[in-house]
Design an enzyme around this catalytic site. Structure first.
Site, PDB file in Angstrom:
ATOM      1  N   GLU A   5      37.386  31.535  22.555  1.00  0.00           N
ATOM      2  CA  GLU A   5      38.370  32.513  23.042  1.00  0.00           C
ATOM      3  C   GLU A   5      38.933  32.091  24.397  1.00  0.00           C
ATOM      4  O   GLU A   5      38.795  32.816  25.384  1.00  0.00           O
ATOM      5  CB  GLU A   5      37.705  33.891  23.196  1.00  0.00           C
ATOM      6  CG  GLU A   5      37.036  34.438  21.958  1.00  0.00           C
ATOM      7  CD  GLU A   5      36.183  35.680  22.249  1.00  0.00           C
ATOM      8  OE1 GLU A   5      35.839  35.948  23.431  1.00  0.00           O
ATOM      9  OE2 GLU A   5      35.851  36.385  21.292  1.00  0.00           O
ATOM     10  N   ARG A  22      46.116  38.047  42.137  1.00  0.00           N
ATOM     11  CA  ARG A  22      44.917  37.212  42.178  1.00  0.00           C
ATOM     12  C   ARG A  22      44.445  36.860  43.597  1.00  0.00           C
ATOM     13  O   ARG A  22      43.250  36.946  43.860  1.00  0.00           O
ATOM     14  CB  ARG A  22      45.091  35.941  41.333  1.00  0.00           C
ATOM     15  CG  ARG A  22      45.333  36.253  39.839  1.00  0.00           C
ATOM     16  CD  ARG A  22      45.252  35.023  38.959  1.00  0.00           C
ATOM     17  NE  ARG A  22      43.909  34.499  38.941  1.00  0.00           N
ATOM     18  CZ  ARG A  22      43.482  33.490  39.664  1.00  0.00           C
ATOM     19  NH1 ARG A  22      44.311  32.836  40.438  1.00  0.00           N
ATOM     20  NH2 ARG A  22      42.227  33.134  39.615  1.00  0.00           N
ATOM     21  N   CYS A  48      53.203  47.054  52.095  1.00  0.00           N
ATOM     22  CA  CYS A  48      52.545  47.544  53.310  1.00  0.00           C
ATOM     23  C   CYS A  48      51.027  47.519  53.191  1.00  0.00           C
ATOM     24  O   CYS A  48      50.387  48.569  53.184  1.00  0.00           O
ATOM     25  CB  CYS A  48      52.994  48.967  53.593  1.00  0.00           C
ATOM     26  SG  CYS A  48      54.755  49.072  53.664  1.00  0.00           S
TER      27      CYS A  48
END
Ligand SMILES: *Cc1c(COP(=O)(O)O)cnc(C)c1O
Length: 421
Positions: free
Chosen positions: A275, A314, A346
């Protein structure tokens, strides 16, 4: 290897200059290379050559219909973790017999949709889930093929947020309890036990944890067979890491991973499923963004981009490194300088890189985040009411928008006003 190279000083995706895409779709955007997606899929296919196998792309990495269809046409199955992904895979033309359903919290409704629509197998993660699948299968007059995900208690030596194979993680059943749980499954008439599933984590840069886990799976296969279970399919999960820098980082190759699978499990004569998600999509995609301002700070300069943490989470979430390169190739001899590269949101977490050496850049210049194809667009949000950025797929000298940028009206009109306002 990927297909994002400079040609005549212009960074291209296959044969298309990124600047040309930016001129058409605006910025920021994600762009994927068909040739790279297919190449990565084929690397796994070749690595498992000689074994009965199915590569089930873990579509949570990048789940655009066009990406799924590209891979499905090459022969990929899909690993899904929600009914939304299941329906997406089906819509992209993937038949149920090539879809495996993973995930710790499958709801009754999700199980029902997959059973009615057709499914290769459920990768069961707990006893209560097993009971629910059994009940729904019986109610529908079907038998549900299942594997049971075992937790081999190995340390994948990866980022804590993406390690899944230690006993303290929420995934699978402890391997020590496998005999009891398999016996329980075998006694449920709505289930057909077909194999074993394991997935120990993501972005593994060393084969040793895979080897430890797969040896445990081999032992377990023999034990369960001796106990009367017809174990004929092994789902080995995903997790093979990718290089995020172009320096000396060199995670194992799919060929070495395939050899390990054959060495540790080949003698069992099982059908092998894997997978992979990140390795297929990660280096097949870039995020392209434009410099809005160059701001001089105390002892550092900031590149303020039009992409932000909501577009690529990420770095904020996993402390991840992405190589960031200018879309116009720097002239030889140009002196790089350090920049903090940030977005407009922000939050101080909206920082892509600190003191990153880049050639001098100016407002309006485009930069590309490399290795952004996996866990990029799929994890984006509209935080700060910033529209989801478009996705583009390149194929040779052609490109197409595969998800358009929503208009502000579309975004705003998704909300509804209650009658009392
Ligand atoms: C996330 C996940 C994968 C894919 O992992 P990659 O690191 O992207 O290869 C495969 N299987 C399962 C069960 C997952 O949760």
């Amino acid at each position: 290897m990927d297909h994002f190279l400079y040609r005549d000083g212009a960074l291209c995706a296959e044969d298309v200059p990124l600047a040309e895409i930016a001129a058409t779709v605006g910025s920021p955007f994600y762009v994927y290379s068909t040739a790279t997606l297919l190449r990565h899929f084929q690397l796994f296919d070749e690595a498992l050559d000689g074994t009965d196998h199915l590569i089930c792309y873990a579509m949570k990495a990048a789940s655009n219909q066009a990406i799924l269809r590209t891979l499905a046409q090459a022969g990929a199955g899909m690993d899904v973790v929600s009914v939304g992904e299941y329906l997406r895979a089906r819509a992209a033309g993937v038949p149920g017999v090539r879809i495996v359903f993973s995930g710790v919290g499958k709801t009754a409704e999700e199980i029902r949709v997959a059973l009615v629509g057709g499914i290769r197998q459920f990768n069961v993660e707990s006893e209560p889930e097993m009971e629910v699948i059994n009940a729904i299968a019986l109610e529908l007059g079907k038998v549900a093929p299942i594997t049971i995900r075992v937790n081999p208690d190995v340390d994948a030596k990866t980022h804590a947020k993406i390690a899944t194979g230690k006993s303290e993680n929420k995934f699978g059943i402890p391997i020590a309890r496998a005999s009891a749980v398999y016996a329980q499954a075998a006694a449920l008439p709505g289930l057909e036990v077909v194999g074993i599933d394991v997935h120990i984590g993501s972005q593994l840069t060393d084969l040793a944890p895979f080897e430890t886990a797969y040896r445990k799976v081999a032992e377990l296969t023999e034990r369960l067979r001796a106990e009367g279970h017809d174990i004929r399919r092994l789902d080995l999960g995903g997790g093979l890491g990718i290089p995020y820098t172009r320096s000396n980082e060199a995670p194992p190759l799919p060929m070495e991973y395939g050899a390990l699978i054959k060495r540790t499990l080949g003698h069992l004569g099982c059908e092998i499923e894997i997978e992979p998600g990140r390795l297929i999509a990660g280096n097949a995609g870039l995020m392209v963004s434009k410099v809005i301002y160059v701001k001089s700070g105390e002892g550092r300069d900031f590149l303020i981009l039009d992409a932000a943490m909501n577009d690529l989470i990420r770095p904020a979430m996993y402390d991840a490194h992405h190589d960031i390169v200018p879309v116009v190739e720097p002239e030889p001899g140009v002196e790089p300088q350090p920049y903090d590269i940030v977005g407009p949101v922000c939050e101080s977490g909206d920082t892509f890189a600190k003191a990153r050496m880049m050639p001098p850049l100016a407002a309006g210049d485009l930069v590309a985040f490399r290795s952004a194809g996996a866990y990029g667009a799929v994890m984006s949000s509209e935080y700060n009411s910033r529209p989801l950025i478009p996705e583009v797929l390149v194929h040779g000298d052609q490109f197409a928008v595969i998800r358009p940028r929503p208009s502000f009206d579309e975004m705003i009109n998704r909300d509804t006003i209650p009658p009392w306002l």
